[in-house]
Design an enzyme around this catalytic site. Structure first.
Site, PDB file in Angstrom:
ATOM      1  N   GLU A  44       0.821  -1.201   0.000  1.00  0.00           N
ATOM      2  CA  GLU A  44       0.000   0.000   0.000  1.00  0.00           C
ATOM      3  C   GLU A  44       0.863   1.262   0.000  1.00  0.00           C
ATOM      4  O   GLU A  44       0.542   2.249  -0.663  1.00  0.00           O
ATOM      5  CB  GLU A  44      -0.941   0.009   1.214  1.00  0.00           C
ATOM      6  CG  GLU A  44      -2.055  -1.025   1.151  1.00  0.00           C
ATOM      7  CD  GLU A  44      -3.050  -0.760   0.028  1.00  0.00           C
ATOM      8  OE1 GLU A  44      -3.022   0.350  -0.556  1.00  0.00           O
ATOM      9  OE2 GLU A  44      -3.852  -1.658  -0.277  1.00  0.00           O
ATOM     10  N   TYR A 127      -6.021   6.363   4.737  1.00  0.00           N
ATOM     11  CA  TYR A 127      -6.241   5.367   3.693  1.00  0.00           C
ATOM     12  C   TYR A 127      -5.478   4.081   3.996  1.00  0.00           C
ATOM     13  O   TYR A 127      -6.049   2.981   3.969  1.00  0.00           O
ATOM     14  CB  TYR A 127      -5.819   5.889   2.316  1.00  0.00           C
ATOM     15  CG  TYR A 127      -5.711   4.759   1.324  1.00  0.00           C
ATOM     16  CD1 TYR A 127      -6.851   4.230   0.735  1.00  0.00           C
ATOM     17  CD2 TYR A 127      -4.484   4.156   1.046  1.00  0.00           C
ATOM     18  CE1 TYR A 127      -6.777   3.154  -0.132  1.00  0.00           C
ATOM     19  CE2 TYR A 127      -4.403   3.078   0.184  1.00  0.00           C
ATOM     20  CZ  TYR A 127      -5.540   2.580  -0.405  1.00  0.00           C
ATOM     21  OH  TYR A 127      -5.469   1.493  -1.240  1.00  0.00           O
ATOM     22  N   ASP A 145      -9.752   5.481  -2.150  1.00  0.00           N
ATOM     23  CA  ASP A 145      -8.644   6.103  -2.858  1.00  0.00           C
ATOM     24  C   ASP A 145      -9.214   6.910  -4.018  1.00  0.00           C
ATOM     25  O   ASP A 145     -10.433   7.078  -4.146  1.00  0.00           O
ATOM     26  CB  ASP A 145      -7.629   5.053  -3.325  1.00  0.00           C
ATOM     27  CG  ASP A 145      -8.171   4.147  -4.432  1.00  0.00           C
ATOM     28  OD1 ASP A 145      -9.380   4.223  -4.754  1.00  0.00           O
ATOM     29  OD2 ASP A 145      -7.381   3.350  -4.965  1.00  0.00           O
ATOM     30  N   CYS A 200     -13.558   2.358 -15.153  1.00  0.00           N
ATOM     31  CA  CYS A 200     -14.098   3.700 -14.899  1.00  0.00           C
ATOM     32  C   CYS A 200     -12.951   4.690 -14.711  1.00  0.00           C
ATOM     33  O   CYS A 200     -12.821   5.338 -13.673  1.00  0.00           O
ATOM     34  CB  CYS A 200     -15.007   3.662 -13.669  1.00  0.00           C
ATOM     35  SG  CYS A 200     -16.014   5.141 -13.438  1.00  0.00           S
ATOM     36  N   CYS A 207     -17.356   2.557 -20.579  1.00  0.00           N
ATOM     37  CA  CYS A 207     -18.702   2.302 -20.077  1.00  0.00           C
ATOM     38  C   CYS A 207     -19.322   1.046 -20.680  1.00  0.00           C
ATOM     39  O   CYS A 207     -20.110   0.357 -20.021  1.00  0.00           O
ATOM     40  CB  CYS A 207     -19.588   3.512 -20.350  1.00  0.00           C
ATOM     41  SG  CYS A 207     -19.098   4.999 -19.430  1.00  0.00           S
ATOM     42  N   CYS A 210     -18.447  -1.863 -18.547  1.00  0.00           N
ATOM     43  CA  CYS A 210     -18.682  -1.697 -17.111  1.00  0.00           C
ATOM     44  C   CYS A 210     -19.765  -2.649 -16.612  1.00  0.00           C
ATOM     45  O   CYS A 210     -20.871  -2.696 -17.171  1.00  0.00           O
ATOM     46  CB  CYS A 210     -19.084  -0.255 -16.816  1.00  0.00           C
ATOM     47  SG  CYS A 210     -19.388   0.056 -15.062  1.00  0.00           S
ATOM     48  N   CYS A 216     -25.405   3.016 -13.165  1.00  0.00           N
ATOM     49  CA  CYS A 216     -24.592   4.227 -13.044  1.00  0.00           C
ATOM     50  C   CYS A 216     -25.440   5.482 -13.236  1.00  0.00           C
ATOM     51  O   CYS A 216     -26.028   5.693 -14.310  1.00  0.00           O
ATOM     52  CB  CYS A 216     -23.465   4.199 -14.069  1.00  0.00           C
ATOM     53  SG  CYS A 216     -22.416   5.666 -14.039  1.00  0.00           S
TER      54      CYS A 216
END
Length: 298
Positions: A44, A127, A145, A200, A207, A210, A216
């Site tokens: 991370e 985070y 994030d 995205c 799209c 997706c 959405c």
């Protein structure tokens, strides 16, 4: 409080996105069974400002060399800085070293699972603390994030881009759609990140590919243009103070002995910028000044 319709929409969103993730998620080391909390913490920190493709081989090298926090804590700071070369923003190496030292001294060498305990570690922000608690220990926490913020802005709020970051607001927004079951919540945290990273995306969202396109709000509204504040454009690297700092730091790391300012002059001939870069490295603790010259800290 969510209405019944909002709760139903959130449940449908999480089910669809989790199902997609289980089938389509990239095979990344930190997602594999048995990848420990220390490895997830290191990954991370590395991933904060470095692309995945560059992190994977360096993460493997790091964990082979320092498989536990105690291993890193027992190593001089200079070695952590050298091992970080090429990942960018080397202050992260110092923070990770300090974090490993605190884990060793205060937690018996075991990465804590409690968010507050994680937040108390040097260099661990909101985070990273939540990501470690969620992904390493399966705790139910919203993990937000840049990618997650964009997915929420589009899917839930119908906006092309998210508003400027606000930790309290962003965590509340993610928590509102996070499944109650901790195992499903863990998957959804990762799935939202994955969707924002590979589908995205900021500039060219796919799209048609997706898995939640029908849910959405942004797409349902016709994908209106974003009218809010724009993100700051990153400054050029070539000729920047960042480049000067990197060149000087690599030279000091390779030398394995103190270097005088005169020896560093040919590496960056522009004196004012070179002095500014060295001053910044000293201020950040990445370089130490001694009677024999400049070197990495021990």
């Amino acid at each position: 409080m969510q209405t019944v319709s909002e709760a139903a929409s959130a449940a449908e969103l999480t089910r669809s996105l989790n199902a997609w993730f289980r089938l389509e998620a990239r095979d990344l080391p930190w997602r594999r069974p048995g990848f420990g909390a220390w490895g997830i913490l290191v990954s991370e920190v590395m991933l904060q400002q470095t692309p995945v493709v560059r992190v994977i081989p360096r993460l493997r090298e790091w964990l082979d060399r320092w498989p536990t926090p105690a291993d890193l804590a027992a190593t001089p700071q200079s070695e952590a800085i050298r091992a970080w070369a090429g990942l960018g923003y080397p202050r992260r190496a110092l923070r990770l070293h300090a974090c490993a030292t605190a884990i060793t001294e205060s937690h018996g060498g075991v990465v804590p699972r409690d968010v507050d305990a994680l937040l108390a570690l040097p260099g661990i922000g909101d985070y990273t603390a939540r990501a470690v608690a969620a992904f390493a220990y399966g705790e139910r926490h919203p993990v937000v994030d840049t990618n997650v913020r964009r997915v929420l802005a589009r899917c839930v709020d119908g906006q092309g881009e998210p508003a400027p970051p606000n930790a309290r607001r962003d965590l509340a927004a993610m928590d509102a759609v996070l499944p109650a079951d901790p195992s499903e919540a863990r998957v959804f945290n990762a799935a939202a990140m994955e969707l924002g990273a590979v589908v995205c995306t900021a500039r060219s969202p796919r799209c048609d590919a997706c898995p939640v396109a029908d849910l959405c709000a942004w797409r349902g509204a016709g994908a209106p243009a974003y009218l809010g504040a724009r993100r700051a454009v990153q400054k050029r690297y070539e000729g920047s103070d960042r480049q000067a700092r990197g060149i000087l730091l690599r030279a000091l790391g390779s030398a394995r002995r103190p270097l005088s300012t005169e020896e560093l002059e040919p590496l960056w001939p522009e004196a004012t910028q070179r002095d500014r870069a060295l001053s910044g490295l000293l201020s950040d603790g990445l370089v130490a000044s001694g009677p024999d010259g400049l070197s990495l800290p021990d």
